[in-house]
Design a protein around this motif. Sequence first.
Motif, PDB file in Angstrom:
ATOM      1  N   ASP A  91     -29.161  54.512  82.843  1.00 36.39           N
ATOM      2  CA  ASP A  91     -28.923  53.884  84.144  1.00 36.39           C
ATOM      3  C   ASP A  91     -29.011  52.359  84.035  1.00 36.39           C
ATOM      4  O   ASP A  91     -28.198  51.644  84.609  1.00 36.39           O
ATOM      5  CB  ASP A  91     -29.934  54.406  85.173  1.00 36.39           C
ATOM      6  CG  ASP A  91     -29.387  54.351  86.588  1.00 36.39           C
ATOM      7  OD1 ASP A  91     -28.186  54.618  86.765  1.00 36.39           O
ATOM      8  OD2 ASP A  91     -30.149  54.015  87.507  1.00 36.39           O
ATOM      9  N   VAL A  92     -29.998  51.891  83.286  1.00 33.67           N
ATOM     10  CA  VAL A  92     -30.150  50.438  83.094  1.00 33.67           C
ATOM     11  C   VAL A  92     -28.951  49.890  82.325  1.00 33.67           C
ATOM     12  O   VAL A  92     -28.371  48.859  82.699  1.00 33.67           O
ATOM     13  CB  VAL A  92     -31.468  50.117  82.344  1.00 33.67           C
ATOM     14  CG1 VAL A  92     -31.507  48.661  81.908  1.00 33.67           C
ATOM     15  CG2 VAL A  92     -32.670  50.439  83.233  1.00 33.67           C
ATOM     16  N   VAL A 125     -33.332  56.864  82.407  1.00 32.36           N
ATOM     17  CA  VAL A 125     -33.613  55.488  82.861  1.00 32.36           C
ATOM     18  C   VAL A 125     -32.837  54.494  81.994  1.00 32.36           C
ATOM     19  O   VAL A 125     -32.205  53.554  82.509  1.00 32.36           O
ATOM     20  CB  VAL A 125     -35.136  55.203  82.805  1.00 32.36           C
ATOM     21  CG1 VAL A 125     -35.416  53.722  83.051  1.00 32.36           C
ATOM     22  CG2 VAL A 125     -35.869  56.051  83.847  1.00 32.36           C
ATOM     23  N   ALA A 154     -41.546  56.397  94.320  1.00 33.19           N
ATOM     24  CA  ALA A 154     -40.285  56.643  93.611  1.00 33.19           C
ATOM     25  C   ALA A 154     -39.353  57.495  94.471  1.00 33.19           C
ATOM     26  O   ALA A 154     -38.144  57.236  94.549  1.00 33.19           O
ATOM     27  CB  ALA A 154     -40.559  57.347  92.281  1.00 33.19           C
ATOM     28  N   THR A 161     -23.121  54.183  86.914  1.00 31.10           N
ATOM     29  CA  THR A 161     -24.557  54.415  87.103  1.00 31.10           C
ATOM     30  C   THR A 161     -24.729  55.773  87.794  1.00 31.10           C
ATOM     31  O   THR A 161     -23.786  56.329  88.350  1.00 31.10           O
ATOM     32  CB  THR A 161     -25.190  53.334  87.990  1.00 31.10           C
ATOM     33  OG1 THR A 161     -24.540  53.367  89.254  1.00 31.10           O
ATOM     34  CG2 THR A 161     -25.046  51.959  87.383  1.00 31.10           C
ATOM     35  N   VAL A 203     -36.511  61.711  80.563  1.00 34.47           N
ATOM     36  CA  VAL A 203     -36.599  60.715  81.641  1.00 34.47           C
ATOM     37  C   VAL A 203     -36.277  59.327  81.087  1.00 34.47           C
ATOM     38  O   VAL A 203     -35.552  58.540  81.714  1.00 34.47           O
ATOM     39  CB  VAL A 203     -37.996  60.749  82.300  1.00 34.47           C
ATOM     40  CG1 VAL A 203     -38.165  59.596  83.273  1.00 34.47           C
ATOM     41  CG2 VAL A 203     -38.198  62.077  83.036  1.00 34.47           C
TER      42      VAL A 203
END
Lengths: 162, 69
Positions: A96-97, A93, B56, A109, A89
């Motif tokens: 993506d950032v 993340v 989320a 993205t 995860v």
Amino acid sequence: MLRGMLLGGLAVAASAAEGGLRFSSAAAHASVGAAIVAVATLAALAGRARRHSARTEAVATVGAVAASTHRVASRSRLGTGVVVWLLLVGAAVGLDVASTLEGSRELPTLSVLVGHASRLPAGRAVLSGVWLAGGGWLALARHRAPARREACSAENDRGATR
Amino acid sequence: MSALGTPGGALWLLLASAFVLWIVRTGTSRRRLVSLPALLRSWLGTWAGRALLLAAWAEAGWHLLCQRP
């Protein structure tokens, strides 16, 4: 069983209808908003109906979430499962950032990639179906009892054997 | 699907493969490794965890279905 079939049928119908909408339309905003409200209401009702005491259900701190994670991890082989999940995860993340900050076509993205599929009506319908199924699962899934409850049970067991 | 042919797309494919492999591995480990449903169920055991997961989920749906083409 009947309730599940009814909810499933509703989700399939909603997904099919969602497939015909454009992402920027007011109808799409209204339908997604309605789905969010419906799932939140379902989750609240299902949560209230669970057979846990008000005391354990009222545990509402981030620490309690961490304690639950730790409890599951301690049952597994050295918590390897949890560590790998956190790494995966974290990588998603992080990527993506990084993609968002970079803003390059060479590093898309996740939402740009998903957007390629959701531009098409069928892709949007499938994405909507997966999203609704996930929400339904989150609202209705049988959860594990909070850690405090188990700790209390263990304490009671020790007291009973004394 | 030209975005998948880029270096970033390849990275995402690699990560997706890792997710699928780990989901299968944990799903067939007879409870020795924590599966994704087990981890989510543990978070659903508290109101904070449930609220976090639902928030989320709601944000992901809004972003993907209402904000992105």
